[in-house]
Design a protein around this motif. Sequence first.
Motif, PDB file in Angstrom:
ATOM      1  N   ILE A 182       0.855   4.015  -2.933  1.00 54.24           N
ATOM      2  CA  ILE A 182       0.594   5.433  -2.672  1.00 54.24           C
ATOM      3  C   ILE A 182       1.686   6.275  -3.319  1.00 54.24           C
TER       4      ILE A 182
ATOM      5  N   CYS B  47      -6.330   2.044  -1.999  1.00 57.25           N
ATOM      6  CA  CYS B  47      -5.230   2.695  -2.712  1.00 57.25           C
ATOM      7  C   CYS B  47      -5.602   2.878  -4.176  1.00 57.25           C
TER       8      CYS B  47
ATOM      9  N   GLY C 282      -4.433   6.716  -0.522  1.00 64.11           N
ATOM     10  CA  GLY C 282      -4.595   5.374   0.004  1.00 64.11           C
ATOM     11  C   GLY C 282      -4.420   5.350   1.504  1.00 64.11           C
TER      12      GLY C 282
ATOM     13  N   ALA D  92       0.833  -1.202   0.000  1.00 61.45           N
ATOM     14  CA  ALA D  92       0.000   0.000   0.000  1.00 61.45           C
ATOM     15  C   ALA D  92       0.869   1.254   0.000  1.00 61.45           C
TER      16      ALA D  92
END
Lengths: 270, 354
Positions: free
Chosen positions: B82, B290, B297, B78
């Motif tokens: 991002i 995300c 996210g 994640a």
Amino acid sequence: MSDASAGTTVLELRNLGVHRGGVAALHRVNATFRAGEITCVLGENGAGKSTLVAVLSGLLRPDEGELLLGGRPVTFRSARAARAAGVATVWEDLAVAPLLSVWRNFFLGAEPTRGVWPLRRLDLDAARETTVRALARVGVPGIDPDRPATALRAGERQSLAIARALHFGARALVIDEPTAPMTIAQHTVLAEAVLSARDEGLAVVVVTHNPRYAHLIGDRFLLLARGHVAGDLTRKDVDADVLLRLMAGGRELTALTARLRALHPELDER
Amino acid sequence: MTTERLPSFGPRAATVPTARGRRLLERALAHPSLAAVAGLVVVVLFFGPVAPGLLSSAGLAGVLDSAAPLGIGGVAVALLLISGQFDLSIGMIAAGSALVTGLLVEHAGWDIWPGLLVSLAAALLVGVVNGWLVVATGLPSFLVTLATFLVLQGTALAGTGSLTESVRLDGLDAAEGWSSAEAVFGSAIGLGDGRFGISLLWWLGLTAWAGWVLWRTRFGNAVFAVGGARQAARELGVADRRTTMVLYGCTAAAGWLIGTLDVVRLGGVQATTGLGTAVELVVVAVIGGCLLTGGYGSVVGAAVGALVYATAGQGVVLAGWEPRWFEVFLGVLLLVALLANGIVRGRLRRVPLS
């Protein structure tokens, strides 16, 4: 730490050269930017204006010559270093990250922190408070600093970029006039920021496409053409019309006119 | 500094504050992990009746146990998403570092801790190479990490085959220092019928730490900015290259942790492939809110996404269905998450008329 007495040289370029892909984007450029003076940089597209901005603001390192800040040669290793030295920039694209909140945008790259590593963290309250105060100063009061930048109006986004540059620019302010069309109101805000920065004793560099606007606010005029300095003039040297003519590409425009008239004789009658 | 205000323009911003409750609701609706939380509710409501075992302590332990590695990897992926990058090699880093540990301990006769440290170093090296390739070449990270994935997979399968006769390494628990390693990576407590492993603590701890880093530190700000507006970040002097490199190091370390948790729990390794894991982790992060385009996210969302994923997986098993239905379910879930993210994105991009 602004260089209080007007007229002292803040930024100086000495034989500055930048190559981009084998082509000289700037070649042997000499220029001085003084405290309490507005220097307007004029030139056609591709004349090297953006390259000059990139060098002044630390985004690009010159290949030749040197950049002097307060009389001492400096090498900005990044845009962060330039800002830390008191040279702040309003970028052509405003440099606003759309999905970040207003205060995160304001302090991006230079966030206030507290605590010691590994617990060093953002000082949220100070950041929010400073952002609101700085935005109020450029005429956008009462903004929620936690809103994402997308929620700002176009003019407010521009004000954010200006407020940020005024906050971080202690010695010099570089303004690359936004390419996006501006309303009179937005132009006014920008011009007000430029004038108040000059009155505070900053060296102000304004890159603009508009010679009449340049003549209105500028104290000095740096004309660039194909990476060379084509003219370094003061207000006494020129009036707006001369500037317009110099700016409009002089020779090129004459050549273009002649060519078009040869091809289309009816243009003569206009 | 002059204190005079510069002239204002345009209509003034409304000074009437919105009601607190309404603002909280708006914040909650705008939160990236909304889709994941909604997904979790849906999954639990869906599988609760058909697979009652899911809500027993054994079922819960099963869900959490399979969610933990997904969550650990999902949080790292994640962060990377991002910042606008992919890592397809993380699953293979997990499998590969487990294999390196296994080979060093079982084949070369090392103690477990030096073996773990060397495999961590190897994983970090792969991460740094990934990051460097992405930063230096500017090529799409999807392709760059696909390439490193292939190299790693080939090396792992062929290399293990040539060093040992089988693709399985067993009996690591005889190694020196095993008991302390097991305490850190493999211990568990039993509650009711369930066995709750220490991987849960790693998962929760990493999620909390990553969330703090993302929202409360300079580095987190840089991650958001690099993913959402790279040019702006560069113009403001954010170290975009360093941020990307560090994040690839983080995913590699997370991959190593997943592999290590597995090795220590099983006491053995099998040479496997890991593209599936990498895809699973991207799914988890996307369910967690995300955007694939970066800049937006949440790591908490990714953790909840891992829970959704694991609940669905265990639910299908406990309901006694053909396991392949899980994939159908997952595909639908991913589509719904993508659509939800699209709506969120539309809301974010919508600029009020000036």
